[in-house]
Scaffold this active site. Structure first.
Site, PDB file in Angstrom:
ATOM      1  N   GLY A  96       0.735  -1.044  -0.056  1.00 43.21           N
ATOM      2  CA  GLY A  96       0.028   0.071   0.096  1.00 43.21           C
ATOM      3  C   GLY A  96       0.809   1.198  -0.101  1.00 43.21           C
TER       4      GLY A  96
ATOM      5  N   HIS B 152       5.744   2.483 -13.660  1.00 44.53           N
ATOM      6  CA  HIS B 152       5.376   1.228 -12.948  1.00 44.53           C
ATOM      7  C   HIS B 152       4.530   0.400 -13.993  1.00 44.53           C
ATOM      8  CE1 HIS B 152       3.700  -1.173  -9.252  1.00 44.53           C
ATOM      9  NE2 HIS B 152       2.861  -1.431 -10.230  1.00 44.53           N
TER      10      HIS B 152
ATOM     11  N   ARG C 208      -2.652 -11.741  -4.999  1.00 41.09           N
ATOM     12  CA  ARG C 208      -4.016 -11.716  -4.911  1.00 41.09           C
ATOM     13  C   ARG C 208      -4.651 -11.131  -6.172  1.00 41.09           C
ATOM     14  NH1 ARG C 208      -3.767  -6.080  -4.389  1.00 41.09           N
ATOM     15  NH2 ARG C 208      -1.739  -5.127  -3.438  1.00 41.09           N
TER      16      ARG C 208
HETATM   17  P1  ADP Z   1      -3.224  -2.645  -5.787  1.00 39.16           P
HETATM   18  O1  ADP Z   1      -1.606  -3.277  -5.795  1.00 39.16           O
HETATM   19  O2  ADP Z   1      -4.105  -3.927  -5.863  1.00 39.16           O
HETATM   20  O3  ADP Z   1      -3.278  -1.455  -6.547  1.00 39.16           O
HETATM   21  P2  ADP Z   1      -3.174  -1.320  -3.343  1.00 39.16           P
HETATM   22  O4  ADP Z   1      -1.543  -1.197  -3.031  1.00 39.16           O
HETATM   23  O5  ADP Z   1      -3.784  -0.097  -3.638  1.00 39.16           O
HETATM   24  O6  ADP Z   1      -3.404  -2.262  -4.416  1.00 39.16           O
HETATM   25  O7  ADP Z   1      -3.743  -2.123  -2.068  1.00 39.16           O
HETATM   26  C1  ADP Z   1      -5.035  -2.567  -1.990  1.00 39.16           C
HETATM   27  C2  ADP Z   1      -5.484  -2.499  -0.747  1.00 39.16           C
HETATM   28  O8  ADP Z   1      -4.621  -3.513   0.227  1.00 39.16           O
HETATM   29  C3  ADP Z   1      -5.537  -1.290  -0.083  1.00 39.16           C
HETATM   30  O9  ADP Z   1      -6.538  -1.027   0.707  1.00 39.16           O
HETATM   31  C4  ADP Z   1      -4.344  -1.238   0.652  1.00 39.16           C
HETATM   32  O10 ADP Z   1      -4.267  -0.413   1.829  1.00 39.16           O
HETATM   33  C5  ADP Z   1      -3.957  -2.700   1.341  1.00 39.16           C
HETATM   34  N1  ADP Z   1      -2.952  -3.106   1.413  1.00 39.16           N
HETATM   35  C6  ADP Z   1      -1.862  -3.739   0.341  1.00 39.16           C
HETATM   36  N2  ADP Z   1      -0.811  -4.280   1.161  1.00 39.16           N
HETATM   37  C7  ADP Z   1      -1.055  -4.216   2.315  1.00 39.16           C
HETATM   38  C8  ADP Z   1      -0.136  -4.737   3.363  1.00 39.16           C
HETATM   39  N3  ADP Z   1       0.847  -5.334   3.194  1.00 39.16           N
HETATM   40  N4  ADP Z   1      -0.863  -4.633   4.731  1.00 39.16           N
HETATM   41  C9  ADP Z   1      -1.966  -3.885   4.954  1.00 39.16           C
HETATM   42  N5  ADP Z   1      -2.733  -3.622   3.918  1.00 39.16           N
HETATM   43  C10 ADP Z   1      -2.422  -3.948   2.438  1.00 39.16           C
HETATM   44  P1  ADP Z   2       4.076  -1.564  -2.204  1.00 38.95           P
HETATM   45  O1  ADP Z   2       4.248  -3.023  -1.849  1.00 38.95           O
HETATM   46  O2  ADP Z   2       3.848  -0.692  -1.434  1.00 38.95           O
HETATM   47  O3  ADP Z   2       3.042  -1.611  -3.555  1.00 38.95           O
HETATM   48  P2  ADP Z   2       6.160  -1.238  -4.226  1.00 38.95           P
HETATM   49  O4  ADP Z   2       7.681  -2.062  -4.052  1.00 38.95           O
HETATM   50  O5  ADP Z   2       5.268  -2.108  -5.150  1.00 38.95           O
HETATM   51  O6  ADP Z   2       5.464  -1.263  -2.852  1.00 38.95           O
HETATM   52  O7  ADP Z   2       6.508   0.117  -4.833  1.00 38.95           O
HETATM   53  C1  ADP Z   2       5.470   1.144  -4.915  1.00 38.95           C
HETATM   54  C2  ADP Z   2       5.891   2.253  -5.785  1.00 38.95           C
HETATM   55  O8  ADP Z   2       6.827   2.713  -4.844  1.00 38.95           O
HETATM   56  C3  ADP Z   2       6.365   2.033  -7.049  1.00 38.95           C
HETATM   57  O9  ADP Z   2       5.177   1.755  -7.832  1.00 38.95           O
HETATM   58  C4  ADP Z   2       7.320   3.101  -7.260  1.00 38.95           C
HETATM   59  O10 ADP Z   2       6.412   4.191  -7.652  1.00 38.95           O
HETATM   60  C5  ADP Z   2       7.697   3.473  -5.871  1.00 38.95           C
HETATM   61  N1  ADP Z   2       9.058   2.619  -5.866  1.00 38.95           N
HETATM   62  C6  ADP Z   2       9.333   1.494  -5.336  1.00 38.95           C
HETATM   63  N2  ADP Z   2      10.497   1.098  -5.300  1.00 38.95           N
HETATM   64  C7  ADP Z   2      11.169   2.009  -6.003  1.00 38.95           C
HETATM   65  C8  ADP Z   2      12.540   2.239  -6.642  1.00 38.95           C
HETATM   66  N3  ADP Z   2      13.626   1.394  -6.327  1.00 38.95           N
HETATM   67  N4  ADP Z   2      12.979   3.388  -7.365  1.00 38.95           N
HETATM   68  C9  ADP Z   2      11.867   4.311  -7.436  1.00 38.95           C
HETATM   69  N5  ADP Z   2      10.574   4.152  -6.901  1.00 38.95           N
HETATM   70  C10 ADP Z   2      10.238   3.149  -6.261  1.00 38.95           C
HETATM   71 MG    MG Z   3       3.333  -2.633  -5.104  1.00 39.35          MG
END
Ligand code: ADP
Ligand code: ADP
Ligand code: MG
Length: 451
Positions: A164, A208, A292
């Site tokens: 998130g 992304h 998921r």
């Molecule tokens: P997507 O990757 O599907 O776009 P989001 O990153 O927007 O999803 O997350 C979807 C939902 O899951 C949101 O309500 C986010 O706050 C929740 N969420 C995602 N990863 C986690 C986590 N590791 N712990 C708690 N909530 C999470």
């Molecule tokens: P989450 O589990 O919260 O979704 P992600 O690893 O998917 O975390 O990263 C979420 C967002 O954060 C990415 O879509 C990007 O915008 C930014 N981000 C994550 N890692 C990097 C990186 N190494 N360099 C630049 N931006 C990053």
């Molecule tokens: Mg992510």
């Protein structure tokens, strides 16, 4: 096929899953908190069970009450949606112990891929390029400083258990590294109950790009192409589209194959998403896998014609994928706007409350996934999404015009929403040219906001 499925979620995703079940002839059981008595997912399900008080910890994360609800209603399977328990290997394992099918991958796989450090290991094994960074979790500041010097500043400190967009910190130099590490560790511990952190090179102005995959229990794995989710605010997605303006056929095929290879290396079945960052030179780097259904899955459904949620259910019930990669054809363009109850004029401050008139858009190519209705009160306890507006068209230009038309039709009285913000994005010249990257909003949307 299952005859009874319990949905361990709320809001639009619970409604989305109920719809899939109904089309498959499956009886649905909703669970709800005391704050959600009047929710659409309660009204639409065949049966509904109250599982606790308003706070998520007492209801949608209340594992024993959810398992008990499944047993009392003779549910054969549980769909977890996204968020809440969707990525809890503990919950998935407990379902298995209780002879309830968890609609998702095996608990061992959730455990492995839910840990970003372990997932990097799998990606490496599958020979997929990773963002340069740690091989394991960070043990000390000294170790981090050495690694950062090697890969070069700026660097991102990230939580192994992160999600998130939380638990992430940028460090521009050695002086700020220590503090960033401490902040990231604290945030991760508080948000995820796990303060393990690792380090990644900061990729400047990346896209992304994520690949939707589907795999059955017999080793057939395919992908449904990419989604471009570069339009983000604070590392959280706001608008997603497919295909991406960046990818050509060649790169799409390469990244698609990489995603399938990772899924294969992880022994993956069910729907899943492999996320990458792509830099200006079109180098792509694995960042994480989500085990998921994803918020933005409808975008891929619109361009591929595949119902991802039905496929998840069929796969969990033991059916084989009825098609192969060659059968997947990406048609036209699709885009999703996340409509949140937030005030874009006031730093996206949450705006819960009771919706007055609620009138959703319609017409050709328009889909609304939402659990709201006129008179619905948005509870302050959960996330702030009111609706997802998804639009399909022959071309990106058609999608943009259609999305603007639909956003203007959308009436949500009494609460502030992100609709005006999306309209501004769609009119932005850089956006229209397809020049999006994860810092687009900071860089291109800073002028004062006028409605
Ligand atoms: P997507 O990757 O599907 O776009 P989001 O990153 O927007 O999803 O997350 C979807 C939902 O899951 C949101 O309500 C986010 O706050 C929740 N969420 C995602 N990863 C986690 C986590 N590791 N712990 C708690 N909530 C999470
Ligand atoms: P989450 O589990 O919260 O979704 P992600 O690893 O998917 O975390 O990263 C979420 C967002 O954060 C990415 O879509 C990007 O915008 C930014 N981000 C994550 N890692 C990097 C990186 N190494 N360099 C630049 N931006 C990053
Ligand atoms: Mg992510």
């Amino acid at each position: 096929m299952f005859s009874r499925v319990l949905i361990a979620n709320r809001g639009e995703i619970a409604v989305r899953i109920i719809r899939a079940c109904k089309e498959l002839g499956i009886k649905t059981i909703s669970v709800y908190s005391t704050a959600d008595k009047e929710s659409l997912h309660v009204k639409l399900a065949d049966e509904a069970v109250c599982i606790g008080a308003a706070s998520a910890a007492q209801s949608y994360l209340n594992i024993s009450n959810i398992i008990a609800a499944a047993q009392n209603t003779a549910a054969e399977a549980i769909h977890p949606g996204y968020g809440f328990l969707a990525e809890s290997s503990y919950f998935a394992d407990l379902c298995r112990t209780n002879n309830i099918k968890f609609i998702g991958p095996d608990p061992e796989v959730i455990y492995l891929m839910g840990d970003k450090v372990k997932a990097r290991g799998i990606a490496m094994k599958a020979e997929v390029p990773l963002v340069p960074g740690s091989e394991g979790a960070l043990n000390s500041y000294q170790e981090a400083a050495m690694l950062a010097r090697e890969i070069g500043y700026p660097v991102m400190i990230k939580a192994s258990a992160g999600g998130g967009g939380r638990g992430m910190r940028l460090a521009h130099n050695e002086e700020s590294l220590k503090e960033s590490m401490e902040m990231a560790r604290m945030e991760a511990g508080a948000a995820f109950g796990n303060d393990e952190i690792y380090i990644e090179k900061y990729i400047e102005e990346p896209r992304h790009i994520e690949i939707q995959i589907l795999g059955d229990q017999y080793g057939n794995i395919i992908h449904l192409g990419e989604r471009d989710c570069s339009l983000q605010r604070r590392n959280q997605k706001l608008l997603e589209e497919a295909p991406s303006t960046l990818l050509d056929k060649d790169l799409r095929e390469k990244m698609g194959n990489m995603a399938v290879n990772i899924a294969r290396a992880a022994n993956y079945h069910s729907a899943g998403t492999v996320e990458f960052l792509v830099d200006k030179q079109k180098n792509y780097y694995f960042i994480e896998m989500n085990t998921r259904v994803q918020v933005e899955h409808p975008v891929s459904e619109m361009v591929s014609g595949v119902d991802i949620v039905k496929e998840q259910i069929r796969i969990a019930a033991g059916e084989a994928l009825g098609y192969s990669q060659e059968d997947i054809e990406i048609r036209g363009w699709a885009m999703e706007c996340r409509i949140n109850a937030e005030d874009p004029q006031n730093d996206f401050c949450p705006s819960p409350g009771t919706i007055g008139q609620y009138l959703i858009p319609g017409g050709p190519g328009v889909r609304v996934d939402s659990a709201a209705y006129s008179g619905y009160t948005i509870p302050p306890y959960y996330d702030s999404m009111i609706a997802k507006l998804i639009v399909w068209g022959q071309s990106r230009d058609e999608v943009i015009s259609r999305m603007k038309r639909a956003l203007r039709e959308f009436q949500i009285e009494n609460v502030k929403s992100t609709i005006p913000f999306h309209l501004r994005v769609l009119d932005n010249a850089f956006f229209r040219r397809g020049e999006v990257y994860t810092n687009f909003i900071q860089r291109r949307m800073t002028e004062r906001f006028h409605e």
